[in-house]
Motif scaffolding. Structure first.
Motif, mmCIF file in Angstrom:
data_model
loop_
_atom_site.group_PDB
_atom_site.id
_atom_site.type_symbol
_atom_site.label_atom_id
_atom_site.label_comp_id
_atom_site.label_asym_id
_atom_site.label_seq_id
_atom_site.Cartn_x
_atom_site.Cartn_y
_atom_site.Cartn_z
ATOM 1 N N ALA A 188 -0.872 11.651 8.126
ATOM 2 C CA ALA A 188 -0.220 12.436 7.080
ATOM 3 C C ALA A 188 -0.954 12.426 5.745
ATOM 4 N N MET A 189 -1.991 11.621 5.601
ATOM 5 C CA MET A 189 -2.644 11.444 4.300
ATOM 6 C C MET A 189 -3.032 12.759 3.625
ATOM 7 N N ARG A 190 -3.525 13.709 4.398
ATOM 8 C CA ARG A 190 -3.972 14.982 3.813
ATOM 9 C C ARG A 190 -2.819 15.902 3.452
ATOM 10 N N HIS A 191 -1.628 15.609 3.973
ATOM 11 C CA HIS A 191 -0.500 16.520 3.806
ATOM 12 C C HIS A 191 0.517 16.065 2.759
ATOM 13 N N VAL B 202 4.460 6.469 -1.137
ATOM 14 C CA VAL B 202 5.017 6.224 0.193
ATOM 15 C C VAL B 202 4.638 4.825 0.671
ATOM 16 N N VAL B 203 3.370 4.468 0.538
ATOM 17 C CA VAL B 203 2.918 3.146 0.999
ATOM 18 C C VAL B 203 3.515 2.054 0.113
ATOM 19 N N PRO C 167 4.967 -3.265 -9.470
ATOM 20 C CA PRO C 167 3.504 -3.142 -9.545
ATOM 21 C C PRO C 167 2.772 -3.787 -8.369
ATOM 22 N N GLU C 168 3.276 -4.908 -7.868
ATOM 23 C CA GLU C 168 2.594 -5.538 -6.723
ATOM 24 C C GLU C 168 2.693 -4.693 -5.459
ATOM 25 N N HIS C 169 3.740 -3.885 -5.319
ATOM 26 C CA HIS C 169 3.845 -2.969 -4.181
ATOM 27 C C HIS C 169 2.769 -1.886 -4.297
ATOM 28 N N TYR C 170 2.579 -1.394 -5.522
ATOM 29 C CA TYR C 170 1.532 -0.392 -5.751
ATOM 30 C C TYR C 170 0.139 -0.973 -5.553
ATOM 31 N N ARG C 171 -0.065 -2.209 -5.971
ATOM 32 C CA ARG C 171 -1.380 -2.843 -5.792
ATOM 33 C C ARG C 171 -1.713 -2.941 -4.305
ATOM 34 N N ARG C 172 -0.757 -3.384 -3.506
ATOM 35 C CA ARG C 172 -0.987 -3.471 -2.056
ATOM 36 C C ARG C 172 -1.222 -2.094 -1.455
ATOM 37 N N ALA C 173 -0.477 -1.095 -1.940
ATOM 38 C CA ALA C 173 -0.639 0.272 -1.433
ATOM 39 C C ALA C 173 -2.050 0.779 -1.710
ATOM 40 N N ARG C 174 -2.543 0.564 -2.916
ATOM 41 C CA ARG C 174 -3.902 1.016 -3.261
ATOM 42 C C ARG C 174 -4.943 0.319 -2.395
ATOM 43 N N GLU C 175 -4.761 -0.980 -2.158
ATOM 44 C CA GLU C 175 -5.698 -1.715 -1.306
ATOM 45 C C GLU C 175 -5.739 -1.129 0.099
ATOM 46 N N VAL C 176 -4.590 -0.872 0.663
ATOM 47 C CA VAL C 176 -4.518 -0.317 2.020
ATOM 48 C C VAL C 176 -5.113 1.081 2.063
ATOM 49 N N LEU C 177 -4.759 1.915 1.117
ATOM 50 C CA LEU C 177 -5.261 3.293 1.115
ATOM 51 C C LEU C 177 -6.766 3.327 0.906
ATOM 52 N N ASP C 178 -7.297 2.404 0.131
ATOM 53 C CA ASP C 178 -8.758 2.325 -0.045
ATOM 54 C C ASP C 178 -9.441 1.990 1.277
ATOM 55 N N ASP C 179 -8.788 1.165 2.106
ATOM 56 C CA ASP C 179 -9.358 0.776 3.390
ATOM 57 C C ASP C 179 -9.227 1.877 4.450
ATOM 58 N N LEU C 180 -8.248 2.763 4.266
ATOM 59 C CA LEU C 180 -8.069 3.848 5.243
ATOM 60 C C LEU C 180 -9.044 4.938 4.925
#
Length: 122
Positions: A36-39, A46-47, A109-122
């Motif tokens: 779903a990332m592109r959509h 969400v993450v 903020p820690e939820h967003y930090r984890r989300a950014r880390e995961v999305l960077d890896d995807l």
């Protein structure tokens, strides 16, 4: 998608329903994110919502709303099947936005930090 249908989807339900939804979310979430990332233009939200939903410090009502929305998101067959390119995620977007707006103050903020880390890896 009308508001009544979204309210029905986001209904917290019983502890058993919550448990079943949480299992479904935990097992399918990141596969659905990849598809779903592109959509979905607000995938970071969400993450971050996922991490908020699985955080034991998050209030239970917030966890229930987020797990309900995320369970709908990971379901392959919903009101508008996700396989329909271009429009398949429109109903998911409506449900996710409604849930996110309802609980925005609990996504830390820690939820967003984890989300950014995961999305960077995807």
């Amino acid at each position: 998608m009308d508001e009544h249908k979204i309210e029905e989807i986001l209904r917290i339900g019983s502890q058993e329903e919550f448990g079943n939804r949480e299992k479904r979310v935990r097992s399918s979430f990141f596969g659905t994110v990849r598809r779903a990332m592109r959509h979905i233009p607000f995938m970071e939200d969400v993450v971050a919502s996922y991490y908020c939903a699985i955080d034991p410090e998050t209030p239970s009502a917030t966890r229930g709303i987020l797990i309900a929305a995320l369970a709908y998101f990971v379901l392959p067959i919903d009101i508008v099947p996700d396989m329909l390119l271009g429009i398949g995620f429109t109903d998911d977007i409506a449900v996710l936005l409604t849930a996110f707006n309802a609980v925005r103050g609990n996504v830390r903020p820690e939820h967003y930090r984890r989300a950014r880390e995961v999305l960077d890896d995807l």
